[in-house]
Design a protein around this motif. Structure first.
Motif, PDB file in Angstrom:
ATOM      1  N   GLU A  95       0.812  -1.217   0.000  1.00  0.00           N
ATOM      2  CA  GLU A  95       0.000   0.000   0.000  1.00  0.00           C
ATOM      3  C   GLU A  95       0.845   1.267   0.000  1.00  0.00           C
ATOM      4  N   ASP A  96       2.072   1.165   0.504  1.00  0.00           N
ATOM      5  CA  ASP A  96       2.923   2.354   0.595  1.00  0.00           C
ATOM      6  C   ASP A  96       3.937   2.464  -0.543  1.00  0.00           C
ATOM      7  N   SER A  97       3.767   1.682  -1.602  1.00  0.00           N
ATOM      8  CA  SER A  97       4.764   1.691  -2.682  1.00  0.00           C
ATOM      9  C   SER A  97       4.917   3.064  -3.330  1.00  0.00           C
ATOM     10  N   THR A  98       3.822   3.791  -3.496  1.00  0.00           N
ATOM     11  CA  THR A  98       3.909   5.139  -4.065  1.00  0.00           C
ATOM     12  C   THR A  98       4.647   6.069  -3.115  1.00  0.00           C
ATOM     13  N   ASP A  99       4.349   5.962  -1.830  1.00  0.00           N
ATOM     14  CA  ASP A  99       5.017   6.811  -0.834  1.00  0.00           C
ATOM     15  C   ASP A  99       6.520   6.541  -0.802  1.00  0.00           C
ATOM     16  N   VAL A 100       6.891   5.274  -0.908  1.00  0.00           N
ATOM     17  CA  VAL A 100       8.318   4.910  -0.923  1.00  0.00           C
ATOM     18  C   VAL A 100       8.989   5.524  -2.144  1.00  0.00           C
ATOM     19  N   MET A 101       8.323   5.451  -3.304  1.00  0.00           N
ATOM     20  CA  MET A 101       8.894   6.043  -4.516  1.00  0.00           C
ATOM     21  C   MET A 101       9.002   7.554  -4.383  1.00  0.00           C
ATOM     22  N   LEU A 102       8.044   8.176  -3.739  1.00  0.00           N
ATOM     23  CA  LEU A 102       8.112   9.622  -3.531  1.00  0.00           C
ATOM     24  C   LEU A 102       9.295   9.989  -2.631  1.00  0.00           C
ATOM     25  N   GLU A 103       9.571   9.181  -1.623  1.00  0.00           N
ATOM     26  CA  GLU A 103      10.736   9.411  -0.757  1.00  0.00           C
ATOM     27  C   GLU A 103      12.036   9.248  -1.536  1.00  0.00           C
ATOM     28  N   LEU A 104      12.101   8.215  -2.378  1.00  0.00           N
ATOM     29  CA  LEU A 104      13.286   8.021  -3.211  1.00  0.00           C
ATOM     30  C   LEU A 104      13.453   9.179  -4.193  1.00  0.00           C
ATOM     31  N   THR A 105      12.342   9.696  -4.681  1.00  0.00           N
ATOM     32  CA  THR A 105      12.385  10.845  -5.583  1.00  0.00           C
ATOM     33  C   THR A 105      12.962  12.059  -4.871  1.00  0.00           C
ATOM     34  N   LYS A 106      12.523  12.293  -3.641  1.00  0.00           N
ATOM     35  CA  LYS A 106      13.082  13.396  -2.846  1.00  0.00           C
ATOM     36  C   LYS A 106      14.578  13.207  -2.647  1.00  0.00           C
ATOM     37  N   ARG A 107      14.984  11.983  -2.349  1.00  0.00           N
ATOM     38  CA  ARG A 107      16.409  11.691  -2.151  1.00  0.00           C
ATOM     39  C   ARG A 107      17.209  12.001  -3.419  1.00  0.00           C
ATOM     40  N   GLU A 108      16.687  11.575  -4.556  1.00  0.00           N
ATOM     41  CA  GLU A 108      17.394  11.801  -5.817  1.00  0.00           C
ATOM     42  C   GLU A 108      17.440  13.278  -6.170  1.00  0.00           C
ATOM     43  N   LYS A 109      16.365  14.001  -5.888  1.00  0.00           N
ATOM     44  CA  LYS A 109      16.365  15.450  -6.124  1.00  0.00           C
ATOM     45  C   LYS A 109      17.424  16.118  -5.251  1.00  0.00           C
ATOM     46  N   ALA A 110      17.532  15.673  -3.994  1.00  0.00           N
ATOM     47  CA  ALA A 110      18.529  16.235  -3.077  1.00  0.00           C
ATOM     48  C   ALA A 110      19.946  15.911  -3.555  1.00  0.00           C
ATOM     49  N   ARG A 111      20.161  14.698  -4.034  1.00  0.00           N
ATOM     50  CA  ARG A 111      21.482  14.322  -4.575  1.00  0.00           C
ATOM     51  C   ARG A 111      21.836  15.195  -5.773  1.00  0.00           C
ATOM     52  N   LYS A 112      20.857  15.348  -6.645  1.00  0.00           N
ATOM     53  CA  LYS A 112      21.064  16.143  -7.857  1.00  0.00           C
ATOM     54  C   LYS A 112      21.398  17.588  -7.495  1.00  0.00           C
ATOM     55  N   GLU A 113      20.675  18.142  -6.550  1.00  0.00           N
ATOM     56  CA  GLU A 113      20.904  19.516  -6.103  1.00  0.00           C
ATOM     57  C   GLU A 113      22.276  19.654  -5.450  1.00  0.00           C
ATOM     58  N   ALA A 114      22.657  18.672  -4.626  1.00  0.00           N
ATOM     59  CA  ALA A 114      23.964  18.704  -3.966  1.00  0.00           C
ATOM     60  C   ALA A 114      25.092  18.667  -4.992  1.00  0.00           C
ATOM     61  N   LEU A 115      24.942  17.851  -6.014  1.00  0.00           N
ATOM     62  CA  LEU A 115      25.965  17.786  -7.069  1.00  0.00           C
ATOM     63  C   LEU A 115      26.037  19.106  -7.836  1.00  0.00           C
ATOM     64  N   LYS A 116      24.873  19.681  -8.093  1.00  0.00           N
ATOM     65  CA  LYS A 116      24.817  20.954  -8.808  1.00  0.00           C
ATOM     66  C   LYS A 116      25.530  22.054  -8.023  1.00  0.00           C
ATOM     67  N   ASN A 117      25.426  21.995  -6.706  1.00  0.00           N
ATOM     68  CA  ASN A 117      26.031  23.006  -5.837  1.00  0.00           C
ATOM     69  C   ASN A 117      27.456  22.656  -5.419  1.00  0.00           C
ATOM     70  N   GLY A 118      28.016  21.637  -6.045  1.00  0.00           N
ATOM     71  CA  GLY A 118      29.407  21.275  -5.766  1.00  0.00           C
ATOM     72  C   GLY A 118      29.593  20.353  -4.581  1.00  0.00           C
ATOM     73  N   GLY A 119      28.548  19.900  -3.981  1.00  0.00           N
ATOM     74  CA  GLY A 119      28.653  18.981  -2.850  1.00  0.00           C
ATOM     75  C   GLY A 119      28.306  17.577  -3.280  1.00  0.00           C
ATOM     76  N   GLY A 120      28.451  16.658  -2.384  1.00  0.00           N
ATOM     77  CA  GLY A 120      28.070  15.271  -2.676  1.00  0.00           C
ATOM     78  C   GLY A 120      29.020  14.617  -3.637  1.00  0.00           C
ATOM     79  N   ALA A 121      29.582  13.550  -3.222  1.00  0.00           N
ATOM     80  CA  ALA A 121      30.509  12.807  -4.083  1.00  0.00           C
ATOM     81  C   ALA A 121      29.733  12.030  -5.123  1.00  0.00           C
ATOM     82  N   VAL A 122      30.290  11.964  -6.296  1.00  0.00           N
ATOM     83  CA  VAL A 122      29.692  11.154  -7.341  1.00  0.00           C
ATOM     84  C   VAL A 122      30.015   9.702  -7.025  1.00  0.00           C
TER      85      VAL A 122
END
Length: 157
Positions: A95-122
């Protein structure tokens, strides 16, 4: 939306059944319909597509699907947690599969933003598709629209 939760699994089951009854019929499907709610995070969308295509084409017999070959991810390239979440989403396993995907989406957006701002290791990939046997390399190149190694790999095959 809850009423759409079974679309992926229903399509896969219907494809398999149609192919059993009418083995020569050709079946196509709209791949992006599964992931339109995750627009803007290609890694998530393409992961969903990868899982869906694995089952719809290789296990159930779907013949054609329109995809962006440049963005596609092979199922072997998916991170374990994303792959499991995609399986759960496509097959509506929880029942929570969509919610889990939304959390992973937030994580990926944060990773992408961190890389854009020079943070976060590839993250370095553990294995390269170039380390696979030649037939698998050719499959990967064709699926992903990579022509750089085709001549070499065809000669080797």
């Amino acid at each position: 939306m809850e009423e759409h939760a079974n679309y992926g699994v229903d399509f896969i089951k219907a494809t398999k059944r149609i192919k059993e009854i009418c083995p020569y019929v050709k079946i196509s499907g709209g791949i992006s319909n599964l992931s339109f709610g995750f627009r803007g995070v290609m890694k998530i969308r393409e992961s969903i597509h990868s899982v869906f295509l694995q089952h719809a084409i290789l296990e159930s017999g779907m013949d054609v699907g329109i995809v962006n070959a440049h963005e596609m991810l092979h199922i072997s390239e998916l991170e374990d947690d994303i792959k499991v979440a995609c399986e759960n989403l496509v097959f509506n396993k929880s029942e929570d599969s969509t919610d889990v995907m939304l959390e992973l989406t937030k994580r990926e957006k944060a990773r992408k933003e961190a890389l854009k701002n020079g943070g976060g290791a590839v993250e370095e990939k553990k294995t390269s598709w170039r380390d696979l046997e030649v037939i698998k390399r050719l499959e990967h190149a064709l699926i992903n629209g990579i022509s750089q190694y085709i001549d070499k790999d065809v000669e080797e095959a």
